[in-house]
Design a protein around this motif. Structure first.
Motif, PDB file in Angstrom:
ATOM      1  N   PRO A   1      -0.231  12.197  -2.847  1.00  0.00           N
ATOM      2  CA  PRO A   1      -0.910  12.401  -1.560  1.00  0.00           C
ATOM      3  C   PRO A   1      -2.406  12.720  -1.653  1.00  0.00           C
ATOM      4  O   PRO A   1      -3.197  12.199  -0.859  1.00  0.00           O
TER       5      PRO A   1
ATOM      6  N   ILE B   1       1.624   9.890   5.331  1.00  0.00           N
ATOM      7  CA  ILE B   1       1.133  10.514   4.088  1.00  0.00           C
ATOM      8  C   ILE B   1      -0.040  11.437   4.406  1.00  0.00           C
ATOM      9  O   ILE B   1      -0.238  12.454   3.751  1.00  0.00           O
TER      10      ILE B   1
ATOM     11  N   PHE C   1       1.546   4.786   6.499  1.00  0.00           N
ATOM     12  CA  PHE C   1       0.353   5.348   5.862  1.00  0.00           C
ATOM     13  C   PHE C   1      -0.027   6.675   6.514  1.00  0.00           C
ATOM     14  O   PHE C   1      -0.385   7.634   5.829  1.00  0.00           O
TER      15      PHE C   1
ATOM     16  N   LEU D   1      -7.838   6.399  -1.178  1.00  0.00           N
ATOM     17  CA  LEU D   1      -7.194   5.221  -0.605  1.00  0.00           C
ATOM     18  C   LEU D   1      -7.417   5.077   0.898  1.00  0.00           C
ATOM     19  O   LEU D   1      -7.229   3.982   1.440  1.00  0.00           O
TER      20      LEU D   1
ATOM     21  N   LEU E   1       0.798  -1.222   0.000  1.00  0.00           N
ATOM     22  CA  LEU E   1       0.000   0.000   0.000  1.00  0.00           C
ATOM     23  C   LEU E   1       0.833   1.276   0.000  1.00  0.00           C
ATOM     24  O   LEU E   1       0.522   2.226  -0.717  1.00  0.00           O
ATOM     25  N   TYR E   2       1.889   1.309   0.787  1.00  0.00           N
ATOM     26  CA  TYR E   2       2.690   2.529   0.867  1.00  0.00           C
ATOM     27  C   TYR E   2       3.286   2.860  -0.506  1.00  0.00           C
ATOM     28  O   TYR E   2       3.260   4.017  -0.946  1.00  0.00           O
TER      29      TYR E   2
ATOM     30  N   TYR F   1      -7.943   1.573   2.696  1.00  0.00           N
ATOM     31  CA  TYR F   1      -7.053   1.121   3.765  1.00  0.00           C
ATOM     32  C   TYR F   1      -7.841   0.738   5.024  1.00  0.00           C
ATOM     33  O   TYR F   1      -7.541  -0.270   5.673  1.00  0.00           O
TER      34      TYR F   1
ATOM     35  N   THR G   1      -4.534   9.736  -2.457  1.00  0.00           N
ATOM     36  CA  THR G   1      -4.426   8.843  -1.295  1.00  0.00           C
ATOM     37  C   THR G   1      -5.443   9.245  -0.244  1.00  0.00           C
ATOM     38  O   THR G   1      -6.173   8.414   0.303  1.00  0.00           O
ATOM     39  N   ARG G   2      -5.479  10.546   0.049  1.00  0.00           N
ATOM     40  CA  ARG G   2      -6.386  11.038   1.102  1.00  0.00           C
ATOM     41  C   ARG G   2      -7.853  10.838   0.714  1.00  0.00           C
ATOM     42  O   ARG G   2      -8.690  10.493   1.538  1.00  0.00           O
TER      43      ARG G   2
ATOM     44  N   CYS H   1       0.591   4.193  -2.679  1.00  0.00           N
ATOM     45  CA  CYS H   1       0.275   5.585  -2.330  1.00  0.00           C
ATOM     46  C   CYS H   1       1.298   6.543  -2.922  1.00  0.00           C
ATOM     47  O   CYS H   1       0.946   7.633  -3.410  1.00  0.00           O
ATOM     48  N   GLU H   2       2.564   6.142  -2.885  1.00  0.00           N
ATOM     49  CA  GLU H   2       3.612   6.975  -3.478  1.00  0.00           C
ATOM     50  C   GLU H   2       3.388   7.141  -4.978  1.00  0.00           C
ATOM     51  O   GLU H   2       3.653   8.199  -5.546  1.00  0.00           O
TER      52      GLU H   2
END
Length: 490
Positions: free
Chosen positions: A272, A308, A305, A279, A263-264, A283, A275-276, A267-268
């Motif tokens: 960001p 981020i 996580f 994701l 997951l990390y 998560y 992701t917010r 996300c990269e």
């Protein structure tokens, strides 16, 4: 008498036909010595053809041969003759044993990376095409690992053909071939031009993500991160993000596990903001998954996580799941959480750590399984940096003192190893009051490892607090222990 230059090849042939596998293996491992004795021309004309025709059926011998040939370019006359090494390795790419094929592919990649462009077009690319069209699936599996070497040197027409061949491999009837295509897609994609990346490669990626075999889909998860780094941010959000969200709800727990584990990196790849917005819900689902293995993987990424996200989002969405995981029915989930949860303190800040995290730390410090307690103890310094030693000593020190007498010696050992750090943070006065007696008590422990660690601990404490402190607090008590031992022995 045997002619001297012929002698090494004669010995090799004899030993390679010997029934004793160790002799055959030794002979293969001496190939470089034999090649030097023969010279470059005879190595090309006699040794390599002999190896190509060698039909040894022992996997250990074939593995050694595949490894040796990967470093054989200097013995055949340099890169201009590297193509002579391809036929025996091509044969090894088709054998049944996976480790032999993998080593043969690795050696081919090493050789291909050194070959001249015209030789790649003339010899290496036809080899890749032959393997990709192989009747037996093993050849097609091996071919997938060679495209990233073949593609950059190919003329435009051949590049189009190679992309089409790889697309066919992604839809192959055999799941093993599709797995290999999924595994190697990221490496191949890195060599493909941007316009074709968005069209051809993403089309192959879509096929793999919808595969009916979960073993193929879980390998496609790794492709998400690799492809995400190659695509423009907007393309990544459009093509990769929906796939990750779908995979987080996949019917196979192994695919969900892979998403949680990667997951990390995912996300990269997407950045960001997505992701917010997208994701975080995915998560949270993984943290509450009904399979313990998925929760273990997700729990292990909780601190990464949260870095981020901003602290507010972490407190709002992630922290409630962390509280649930701290009382999870699986000890392995709690252990995974304990190994990373201390790292959340710097992310959330002092107030949130005191209010929200400290109760969880205390709960995990008192967990019935020693591994959970050990994981918390080993990371205490991360919390100290955020809340300060006073609060740490008030809230966690009683639990630490309790663990110092834990029935599991490994827990006691972990506490001992943490004592010098704790001592430097507490100061001499506080240490003498709270922990001094414990340090002497460990010297009498029934477990040798504890006594040994306790002796080292006393030495480090003496270095920390100075000789005067040691003379006053350590030496008299050590002498007392020695006196008691002498009396007991006497």
């Amino acid at each position: 008498m045997i002619d001297e230059p012929l002698y090494p090849i004669a010995v090799l042939i004899d030993e390679l036909k010997n029934e004793d596998i160790q002799l055959r293996l030794n002979s293969i491992r001496r190939l470089s010595t034999i090649a030097r004795a023969l010279g470059e021309e005879r190595t090309r004309k006699e040794l390599i053809p002999f190896l190509s025709e060698n039909n040894d059926d022992d996997d250990e011998v074939l593995l050694a041969m595949a490894e040796e040939l990967g470093v054989f370019i200097p013995y055949v006359g340099g890169v201009e003759h590297a193509n002579v090494l391809l036929p025996p390795l091509e044969t090894l790419c088709t054998v049944e044993e996976t480790c032999v094929r993998d080593k043969a592919v690795e050696s081919l990649c090493r050789i291909g990376a050194q070959m001249r462009e015209q030789d790649l077009v003339e010899y290496f690319i036809p080899l890749v095409k032959r393997l990709a069209a192989g009747e037996w699936f093993t050849a097609r599996v091996s071919s997938c690992g060679l495209f990233h070497i073949a593609y950059p040197s190919a003329p435009e027409a051949l590049k189009t053909e190679l992309r089409a061949i790889y697309s066919q491999l992604c839809q192959d009837d055999m799941p093993m071939v599709r797995r290999s295509a999924a595994t190697n897609l990221g490496k191949f994609a890195a060599t493909v031009e941007a316009p074709h990346l968005k069209v051809d490669i993403m089309s192959m990626f879509d096929d793999l993500t919808q595969d009916d075999q979960d073993s193929v889909r879980l390998l496609a998860v790794e492709g998400c991160a690799a492809l995400g780094k190659l695509l423009e941010p907007q393309d990544c959000v459009a093509h990769i993000l929906p796939v990750i969200v779908n995979f987080s709800q996949d019917k196979s727990w192994r695919v969900r596990y892979m998403v949680a584990n990667q997951l990390y990196e995912l996300c990269e790849a997407v950045g960001p903001e997505p992701t917010r917005s997208d994701l975080v819900p995915a998560y949270v689902r993984l943290l509450r998954d009904n399979e313990a293995e998925v929760r273990i993987a997700a729990a292990g990424k909780v601190t990464k996580f949260c870095r981020i996200l901003n602290p507010e989002l972490s407190i709002q969405h992630i922290l409630p799941c962390v509280k649930e995981l701290s009382t999870d029915s699986s000890q392995h989930v709690r252990s995974a959480l304990a190994s990373v949860i201390m790292g959340m303190a710097p992310v959330l800040g002092k107030d949130a750590t005191i209010e929200q995290l400290l109760p969880i730390f205390l709960s995990l410090l008192k967990d019935e399984f020693p591994d959970v307690r050990l994981n918390i103890i080993s990371k205490l310094d991360q919390v100290n940096q955020v809340i300060g030693i006073d609060l740490l000593s008030q809230s966690l020190l009683p639990a630490i003192v309790e663990l110092a007498e834990d029935r599991h010696w490994r827990v006691r050992l972990a506490i001992i190893e943490y004592i010098p750090l704790l001592a430097s943070q507490l100061g001499v006065g506080f240490f003498d009051d709270k922990l001094g007696a414990l340090c002497m008590q460990w010297l009498k422990d029934k477990v040798y490892s504890i006594r040994d660690a306790a002796a080292n601990n006393v030495k480090r404490l003496a270095e920390e607090f100075g000789p005067d402190w040691a003379m006053q607090h350590i030496v008299p008590q050590v002498l007392d222990i020695i006196t008691i031992l002498i009396i007991c022995i006497g």
